[in-house]
Design a protein around this motif. Structure first.
Motif, mmCIF file in Angstrom:
data_model
loop_
_atom_site.group_PDB
_atom_site.id
_atom_site.type_symbol
_atom_site.label_atom_id
_atom_site.label_comp_id
_atom_site.label_asym_id
_atom_site.label_seq_id
_atom_site.Cartn_x
_atom_site.Cartn_y
_atom_site.Cartn_z
ATOM 1 N N THR A 147 -6.006 10.589 1.195
ATOM 2 C CA THR A 147 -7.340 10.486 1.784
ATOM 3 C C THR A 147 -7.704 9.023 1.996
ATOM 4 O O THR A 147 -7.764 8.252 1.033
ATOM 5 C CB THR A 147 -8.391 11.144 0.871
ATOM 6 N N VAL A 148 -7.928 8.676 3.223
ATOM 7 C CA VAL A 148 -8.258 7.293 3.577
ATOM 8 C C VAL A 148 -9.768 7.139 3.677
ATOM 9 O O VAL A 148 -10.454 7.966 4.290
ATOM 10 C CB VAL A 148 -7.596 6.891 4.914
ATOM 11 N N ASP A 149 -10.282 6.081 3.090
ATOM 12 C CA ASP A 149 -11.703 5.761 3.201
ATOM 13 C C ASP A 149 -11.906 5.010 4.519
ATOM 14 O O ASP A 149 -11.734 3.798 4.589
ATOM 15 C CB ASP A 149 -12.139 4.892 2.007
ATOM 16 N N TRP A 150 -12.284 5.754 5.560
ATOM 17 C CA TRP A 150 -12.373 5.159 6.887
ATOM 18 C C TRP A 150 -13.514 4.159 7.006
ATOM 19 O O TRP A 150 -13.452 3.227 7.818
ATOM 20 C CB TRP A 150 -12.499 6.255 7.952
ATOM 21 N N ILE A 151 -14.550 4.349 6.216
ATOM 22 C CA ILE A 151 -15.633 3.364 6.206
ATOM 23 C C ILE A 151 -15.098 2.014 5.727
ATOM 24 O O ILE A 151 -15.428 0.955 6.273
ATOM 25 C CB ILE A 151 -16.801 3.835 5.318
ATOM 26 N N MET A 152 -14.242 2.066 4.687
ATOM 27 C CA MET A 152 -13.628 0.843 4.170
ATOM 28 C C MET A 152 -12.696 0.225 5.207
ATOM 29 O O MET A 152 -12.671 -1.005 5.366
ATOM 30 C CB MET A 152 -12.850 1.153 2.889
ATOM 31 N N VAL A 153 -11.957 1.055 5.923
ATOM 32 C CA VAL A 153 -11.040 0.554 6.953
ATOM 33 C C VAL A 153 -11.817 -0.156 8.060
ATOM 34 O O VAL A 153 -11.473 -1.272 8.472
ATOM 35 C CB VAL A 153 -10.203 1.707 7.548
ATOM 36 N N VAL A 154 -12.876 0.484 8.543
ATOM 37 C CA VAL A 154 -13.685 -0.104 9.616
ATOM 38 C C VAL A 154 -14.357 -1.391 9.143
ATOM 39 O O VAL A 154 -14.423 -2.388 9.872
ATOM 40 C CB VAL A 154 -14.737 0.909 10.118
ATOM 41 N N SER A 155 -14.849 -1.375 7.898
ATOM 42 C CA SER A 155 -15.489 -2.568 7.334
ATOM 43 C C SER A 155 -14.504 -3.720 7.249
ATOM 44 O O SER A 155 -14.834 -4.872 7.600
ATOM 45 C CB SER A 155 -16.046 -2.253 5.942
ATOM 46 N N ASN A 156 -13.293 -3.433 6.790
ATOM 47 C CA ASN A 156 -12.268 -4.476 6.695
ATOM 48 C C ASN A 156 -11.824 -4.958 8.068
ATOM 49 O O ASN A 156 -11.534 -6.140 8.257
ATOM 50 C CB ASN A 156 -11.072 -3.958 5.902
ATOM 51 N N TYR A 157 -11.765 -4.043 9.017
ATOM 52 C CA TYR A 157 -11.411 -4.432 10.385
ATOM 53 C C TYR A 157 -12.475 -5.366 10.947
ATOM 54 O O TYR A 157 -12.159 -6.380 11.592
ATOM 55 C CB TYR A 157 -11.275 -3.196 11.268
ATOM 56 N N ALA A 158 -13.745 -5.042 10.692
ATOM 57 C CA ALA A 158 -14.839 -5.908 11.137
ATOM 58 C C ALA A 158 -14.714 -7.291 10.514
ATOM 59 O O ALA A 158 -14.969 -8.312 11.169
ATOM 60 C CB ALA A 158 -16.185 -5.280 10.776
ATOM 61 N N THR A 200 0.814 -1.220 0.000
ATOM 62 C CA THR A 200 0.000 0.000 0.000
ATOM 63 C C THR A 200 0.845 1.267 0.000
ATOM 64 O O THR A 200 0.740 2.103 -0.895
ATOM 65 C CB THR A 200 -0.940 0.013 1.229
ATOM 66 N N PHE A 201 1.708 1.397 0.990
ATOM 67 C CA PHE A 201 2.461 2.644 1.145
ATOM 68 C C PHE A 201 3.386 2.904 -0.037
ATOM 69 O O PHE A 201 3.408 3.999 -0.601
ATOM 70 C CB PHE A 201 3.274 2.590 2.441
ATOM 71 N N ASN A 202 4.143 1.898 -0.450
ATOM 72 C CA ASN A 202 5.088 2.078 -1.552
ATOM 73 C C ASN A 202 4.415 2.230 -2.906
ATOM 74 O O ASN A 202 5.034 2.707 -3.869
ATOM 75 C CB ASN A 202 6.065 0.903 -1.612
ATOM 76 N N SER A 203 3.151 1.827 -2.977
ATOM 77 C CA SER A 203 2.438 1.952 -4.252
ATOM 78 C C SER A 203 1.879 3.350 -4.449
ATOM 79 O O SER A 203 1.356 3.672 -5.523
ATOM 80 C CB SER A 203 1.298 0.925 -4.312
ATOM 81 N N GLY A 204 1.966 4.171 -3.407
ATOM 82 C CA GLY A 204 1.506 5.543 -3.523
ATOM 83 C C GLY A 204 -0.005 5.673 -3.590
ATOM 84 O O GLY A 204 -0.523 6.639 -4.162
ATOM 85 N N THR A 205 -0.723 4.730 -2.989
ATOM 86 C CA THR A 205 -2.176 4.767 -3.012
ATOM 87 C C THR A 205 -2.723 4.680 -1.593
ATOM 88 O O THR A 205 -2.078 4.128 -0.705
ATOM 89 C CB THR A 205 -2.747 3.599 -3.848
ATOM 90 N N ALA A 206 -3.911 5.247 -1.407
ATOM 91 C CA ALA A 206 -4.566 5.180 -0.096
ATOM 92 C C ALA A 206 -5.573 4.041 -0.053
ATOM 93 O O ALA A 206 -6.322 3.902 0.914
ATOM 94 C CB ALA A 206 -5.264 6.509 0.213
ATOM 95 N N ASN A 207 -5.570 3.210 -1.064
ATOM 96 C CA ASN A 207 -6.478 2.068 -1.132
ATOM 97 C C ASN A 207 -5.944 0.943 -0.245
ATOM 98 O O ASN A 207 -4.846 0.435 -0.476
ATOM 99 C CB ASN A 207 -6.613 1.593 -2.578
ATOM 100 N N VAL A 208 -6.717 0.566 0.766
ATOM 101 C CA VAL A 208 -6.252 -0.437 1.738
ATOM 102 C C VAL A 208 -6.704 -1.851 1.386
ATOM 103 O O VAL A 208 -6.456 -2.790 2.156
ATOM 104 C CB VAL A 208 -6.748 -0.076 3.160
ATOM 105 N N THR A 209 -7.350 -2.022 0.246
ATOM 106 C CA THR A 209 -7.890 -3.336 -0.126
ATOM 107 C C THR A 209 -6.801 -4.405 -0.198
ATOM 108 O O THR A 209 -6.957 -5.501 0.351
ATOM 109 C CB THR A 209 -8.619 -3.252 -1.481
ATOM 110 N N VAL A 210 -5.699 -4.097 -0.875
ATOM 111 C CA VAL A 210 -4.617 -5.063 -1.026
ATOM 112 C C VAL A 210 -4.015 -5.413 0.330
ATOM 113 O O VAL A 210 -3.710 -6.582 0.613
ATOM 114 C CB VAL A 210 -3.523 -4.515 -1.966
ATOM 115 N N PHE A 211 -3.861 -4.420 1.174
ATOM 116 C CA PHE A 211 -3.292 -4.626 2.507
ATOM 117 C C PHE A 211 -4.144 -5.600 3.316
ATOM 118 O O PHE A 211 -3.641 -6.587 3.872
ATOM 119 C CB PHE A 211 -3.181 -3.283 3.224
ATOM 120 N N PHE A 212 -5.442 -5.354 3.383
ATOM 121 C CA PHE A 212 -6.316 -6.222 4.163
ATOM 122 C C PHE A 212 -6.439 -7.613 3.544
ATOM 123 O O PHE A 212 -6.558 -8.602 4.261
ATOM 124 C CB PHE A 212 -7.697 -5.585 4.324
#
Length: 221
Positions: A121-132, A37-49
């Motif tokens: 810009t982080v999509d916090w709804i996506m972060v919380v959903s993935n955490y759930a 995620t970080f090195n790809s320069g994107t705020a998309n957390v899908t790959v990380f989760f």
């Protein structure tokens, strides 16, 4: 249940298991975050989760292996069984102790998301959903591994058996794709742990998946 929970939780932090789990999880999650995620320069957390699924498959069996195996090895399970608590309370106390340590590990994802928010810009709804999704998947996996731990007095055997079981559940999608019999293939997809988890990481909330994970946790407890 409270006494068993406190006893078990304390035992995790007076032994090395909790620290090994947390250290390994933080290192693996950190690598996946910075590399995917970080090195790809994107705020998309899908790959990380999505990547975290393999980390918890590897580490949860190690975390849960001592739940009952240690009691059997030290011959202390009879003392617990004759204590003035129900069997359900004993199992749930041990289960929730493992779950709390697991939650301490996966909560690091919020730290990584905060770091990411500094640069985009982080999509916090996506972060919380993935955490759930991580919580639900972990709850089901932990229940399975705690159950496996109750079948043997050898912690190493419990860990290996747990890992093999979780890996089998992980590759159900692959197995289903190789089967030409439609109803059997559909049945495997229906109980696929990874397919349901990846739906969450893609932003798809499916109530049936939530019920599925909770049901698995309840069945094995």
């Amino acid at each position: 249940m409270g006494a068993i929970f406190r006893r078990e939780l304390g035992s995790y932090f007076t032994s090395s298991i909790a620290y090994v789990f947390l250290t390994c999880f933080y290192l693996m999650a950190g690598y996946m975050f910075f590399d995917g995620t970080f090195n790809s320069g994107t705020a998309n957390v899908t790959v990380f989760f999505s990547s975290l699924l393999l980390a918890i498959i590897i580490l949860i069996p190690i975390l849960a292996m001592k739940s009952f195996s240690e009691e059997k090895k030290q011959r202390t399970e009879q003392g617990l069984l004759t204590a003035p608590i129900s069997l359900t309370s004993m199992v749930l106390g041990k289960y929730f102790a493992v779950l709390v340590v697991y939650l301490c590990g996966i909560s690091i994802v919020f730290v990584y998301s905060l770091i990411l928010s500094v640069f985009g810009t982080v999509d916090w709804i996506m972060v919380v959903s993935n955490y759930a999704a991580l919580v639900l998947l972990g709850a089901a996996f932990i229940a399975i591994c705690v159950f496996i731990s109750s079948l043997t007095e050898n912690q190493a055997v419990a860990a290996v058996a747990g890992f093999v079981t979780l890996m089998f559940l992980y590759i159900l999608d692959y197995i289903a794709g190789k089967i030409d019999i439609d109803f059997l293939s559909d049945a495997l997809y229906a109980v696929s742990f990874s397919k349901k988890y990846y739906e969450f990481t893609s932003g798809l909330f499916n109530l049936s998946s939530v019920i599925f994970y909770i049901s698995i946790a309840a069945i094995f407890n």
